[in-house]
Design a protein around this motif. Structure first.
Motif, PDB file in Angstrom:
ATOM      1  N   LEU A 219       1.868  -2.007  13.735  1.00 47.37           N
ATOM      2  CA  LEU A 219       2.190  -3.328  13.201  1.00 47.37           C
ATOM      3  C   LEU A 219       1.230  -3.641  12.053  1.00 47.37           C
ATOM      4  O   LEU A 219       0.150  -3.047  11.967  1.00 47.37           O
ATOM      5  CB  LEU A 219       2.070  -4.402  14.287  1.00 47.37           C
ATOM      6  CG  LEU A 219       3.096  -4.351  15.431  1.00 47.37           C
ATOM      7  CD1 LEU A 219       2.758  -5.383  16.480  1.00 47.37           C
ATOM      8  CD2 LEU A 219       4.515  -4.554  14.906  1.00 47.37           C
ATOM      9  N   PRO A 220       1.587  -4.560  11.157  1.00 49.78           N
ATOM     10  CA  PRO A 220       0.672  -4.920  10.068  1.00 49.78           C
ATOM     11  C   PRO A 220      -0.658  -5.435  10.606  1.00 49.78           C
ATOM     12  O   PRO A 220      -0.723  -6.053  11.674  1.00 49.78           O
ATOM     13  CB  PRO A 220       1.435  -6.026   9.318  1.00 49.78           C
ATOM     14  CG  PRO A 220       2.870  -5.784   9.649  1.00 49.78           C
ATOM     15  CD  PRO A 220       2.887  -5.250  11.054  1.00 49.78           C
ATOM     16  N   GLN A 263      -9.337   1.002  15.428  1.00 48.18           N
ATOM     17  CA  GLN A 263      -9.519   0.856  13.990  1.00 48.18           C
ATOM     18  C   GLN A 263      -8.173   0.685  13.302  1.00 48.18           C
ATOM     19  O   GLN A 263      -7.129   1.077  13.825  1.00 48.18           O
ATOM     20  CB  GLN A 263     -10.251   2.069  13.402  1.00 48.18           C
ATOM     21  CG  GLN A 263      -9.551   3.396  13.653  1.00 48.18           C
ATOM     22  CD  GLN A 263     -10.359   4.580  13.140  1.00 48.18           C
ATOM     23  OE1 GLN A 263     -11.317   4.406  12.404  1.00 48.18           O
ATOM     24  NE2 GLN A 263      -9.984   5.770  13.540  1.00 48.18           N
ATOM     25  N   VAL A 264      -8.230   0.078  12.111  1.00 48.72           N
ATOM     26  CA  VAL A 264      -7.040  -0.103  11.281  1.00 48.72           C
ATOM     27  C   VAL A 264      -6.894   1.106  10.372  1.00 48.72           C
ATOM     28  O   VAL A 264      -7.886   1.609   9.831  1.00 48.72           O
ATOM     29  CB  VAL A 264      -7.151  -1.398  10.452  1.00 48.72           C
ATOM     30  CG1 VAL A 264      -5.979  -1.526   9.477  1.00 48.72           C
ATOM     31  CG2 VAL A 264      -7.225  -2.605  11.363  1.00 48.72           C
ATOM     32  N   ALA A 265      -5.667   1.596  10.207  1.00 46.21           N
ATOM     33  CA  ALA A 265      -5.414   2.707   9.296  1.00 46.21           C
ATOM     34  C   ALA A 265      -5.621   2.241   7.861  1.00 46.21           C
ATOM     35  O   ALA A 265      -4.891   1.383   7.366  1.00 46.21           O
ATOM     36  CB  ALA A 265      -3.995   3.243   9.487  1.00 46.21           C
ATOM     37  N   ALA A 266      -6.631   2.807   7.187  1.00 50.44           N
ATOM     38  CA  ALA A 266      -6.988   2.338   5.851  1.00 50.44           C
ATOM     39  C   ALA A 266      -5.900   2.633   4.826  1.00 50.44           C
ATOM     40  O   ALA A 266      -5.732   1.895   3.854  1.00 50.44           O
ATOM     41  CB  ALA A 266      -8.303   2.983   5.411  1.00 50.44           C
ATOM     42  N   THR A 267      -5.142   3.706   5.023  1.00 48.66           N
ATOM     43  CA  THR A 267      -4.127   4.094   4.036  1.00 48.66           C
ATOM     44  C   THR A 267      -2.875   3.221   4.108  1.00 48.66           C
ATOM     45  O   THR A 267      -2.207   3.004   3.103  1.00 48.66           O
ATOM     46  CB  THR A 267      -3.726   5.566   4.239  1.00 48.66           C
ATOM     47  OG1 THR A 267      -3.292   5.748   5.596  1.00 48.66           O
ATOM     48  CG2 THR A 267      -4.908   6.474   3.953  1.00 48.66           C
ATOM     49  N   THR A 268      -2.555   2.733   5.287  1.00 48.53           N
ATOM     50  CA  THR A 268      -1.316   1.955   5.456  1.00 48.53           C
ATOM     51  C   THR A 268      -1.565   0.483   5.778  1.00 48.53           C
ATOM     52  O   THR A 268      -0.633  -0.318   5.694  1.00 48.53           O
ATOM     53  CB  THR A 268      -0.460   2.563   6.576  1.00 48.53           C
ATOM     54  OG1 THR A 268      -1.204   2.533   7.817  1.00 48.53           O
ATOM     55  CG2 THR A 268      -0.091   4.002   6.244  1.00 48.53           C
ATOM     56  N   GLY A 269      -2.778   0.120   6.157  1.00 49.24           N
ATOM     57  CA  GLY A 269      -3.051  -1.269   6.506  1.00 49.24           C
ATOM     58  C   GLY A 269      -2.362  -1.704   7.784  1.00 49.24           C
ATOM     59  O   GLY A 269      -2.004  -2.875   7.933  1.00 49.24           O
TER      60      GLY A 269
END
Length: 384
Positions: A219-220, A263-269
């Motif tokens: 999810l965002p 953690q949040v995926a840095a490439t997709t946000g």
């Protein structure tokens, strides 16, 4: 006045009269102004009710435990005890490997243990005797110390032999391959009679847990505070999984939110999360793509309309409200929207808003409300 002059005046008068009569007969008639025709529209009533709010996303079904069954000793595969697709429990016997060489090694280790134990027993008896003789100096101190060291050495040998037996027993247990988890057996990769090696990477087959099962989805990152609140709730937020679109797809199961990634995926946000489902009917299958819907809240006393009611203007949203067979423009604020519903503020509960046919409308347009056979408003299909 001379006679010819009068004749000229009379001729001119006749021509003027004829011209006037001709213009009056041929001039265009004055157009009559008629009222504009009513525009056919469909309408809905604004409903006030408690509305659950949802967020949806695409997820992948994952097994909580999936194990590739591989041999832990080299040997010939003598027997496969289960069938492909069979449900097994943890500890069930799956296959057996030829164990004759390992059993021989085990018997040899036991014989060595017996031999070492016998030597230790004799050495301990001698040590006991030497200890009595040292009291009156019948033997030297050196002889007693040597015998004591021999007892320690033989004790270590016995422990080593016992360790060899334990190792052989572990190797022997590996010849019986048992299921590490409860689950379903996959397609077999090796047949009986094949020689198995520990280095083989393909394995005999897989055992995959089906019930319970998990769905992983993204999810965002803006949803992270909401997800944290949902997973901390008691009980955790319900999650539903659909095959296909969440609005029209088949409901496969209902579970609960169980995990948020660290953690949040840095490439997709995006942030990954996992939900766990009871799956007694095996409707969820590992690797399956599903649509998940999570209830994020409940909007109380909300004004609910279909999404097509709200129109987008230059500066704001608006809707057409029907009053006395005419429409008026009502400013609308969108509180929440999904593919099924829109929650708004601005109009009032019970207002009649246009749901179809807005393309020809403007403020003050006269309308004709089209209704279906049951008298209910719906989607406009044909114009009256």
């Amino acid at each position: 006045m001379p006679k010819h002059t009068r004749t000229v005046f009379i001729a001119i008068a006749v021509v003027a009269i004829v011209a006037a009569t001709s213009w009056s007969l041929t001039r265009p008639a004055t157009a009559k102004v008629s009222a504009p025709a009513a525009i056919p529209v469909r309408t809905i009533k604004v409903l006030e009710q408690d509305v659950p709010l949802f967020v949806s996303g695409l997820g992948s079904v994952l097994s909580l435990h999936s194990v590739v069954v591989r041999p832990q000793v080299d040997g010939i595969l003598t027997r496969i005890q289960v069938k492909e697709g069979q449900v097994v429990k943890a500890g069930d016997l799956l296959a057996t490997i030829d164990d004759r060489a390992i059993r021989a090694s085990l018997e040899q280790a036991k014989a060595q243990l017996a031999q070492s134990q016998a030597q230790l027993d004799v050495a301990q008896v001698d040590l006991k005797r030497y200890r009595l003789l040292t009291t009156d100096n019948s033997i030297s101190k050196q002889t007693f110390d040597q015998q004591q060291a021999l007892v320690h050495q033989l004790s270590a040998t016995v422990q080593g032999n016992q360790a060899s037996i334990n190792a052989a027993q572990v190797q022997l247990s590996y010849t019986q391959i048992r299921s590490p988890v409860t689950g379903r057996v996959g397609i077999r990769n090796v047949d009986e009679g094949n020689f198995l090696r520990v280095s083989d990477s393909i394995g005999l087959f897989t055992v995959t847990q089906i019930d319970p099962i998990a769905v992983e989805f993204s999810l965002p990152q803006q949803m992270l505070p909401t997800l944290q609140g949902l997973i901390a709730a008691s009980p955790p937020a319900p999650v539903r999984a659909f095959l296909g679109d969440g609005d029209t797809g088949n409901l496969l199961g209902q579970g609960h939110l169980s995990l948020i990634d660290n953690q949040v995926a840095a490439t997709t946000g995006t942030i990954r999360a996992k939900a766990e489902f009871d799956n007694p009917k095996d409707q969820l299958w590992p690797g399956q793509l599903v649509t998940i819907k999570i209830q994020t809240g409940l909007e109380r006393n909300a004004l609910k309309v279909p999404p097509q009611v709200v129109q987008r203007g230059i500066d704001q949203h608006f809707a057409y409200r029907v009053k006395d067979n005419k429409v008026e423009v009502v400013p609308v604020k969108v509180v929440y929207q999904d593919s099924e519903q829109t929650l708004i503020s601005g109009p009032h509960a019970g207002d009649e808003l246009v749901s179809d046919g807005q393309s020809r409308l403007k403020a003050g347009s006269r309308v004709d409300v089209v209704r279906d056979a049951t008298g209910e408003n719906g989607q406009l299909e044909t114009a009256r």
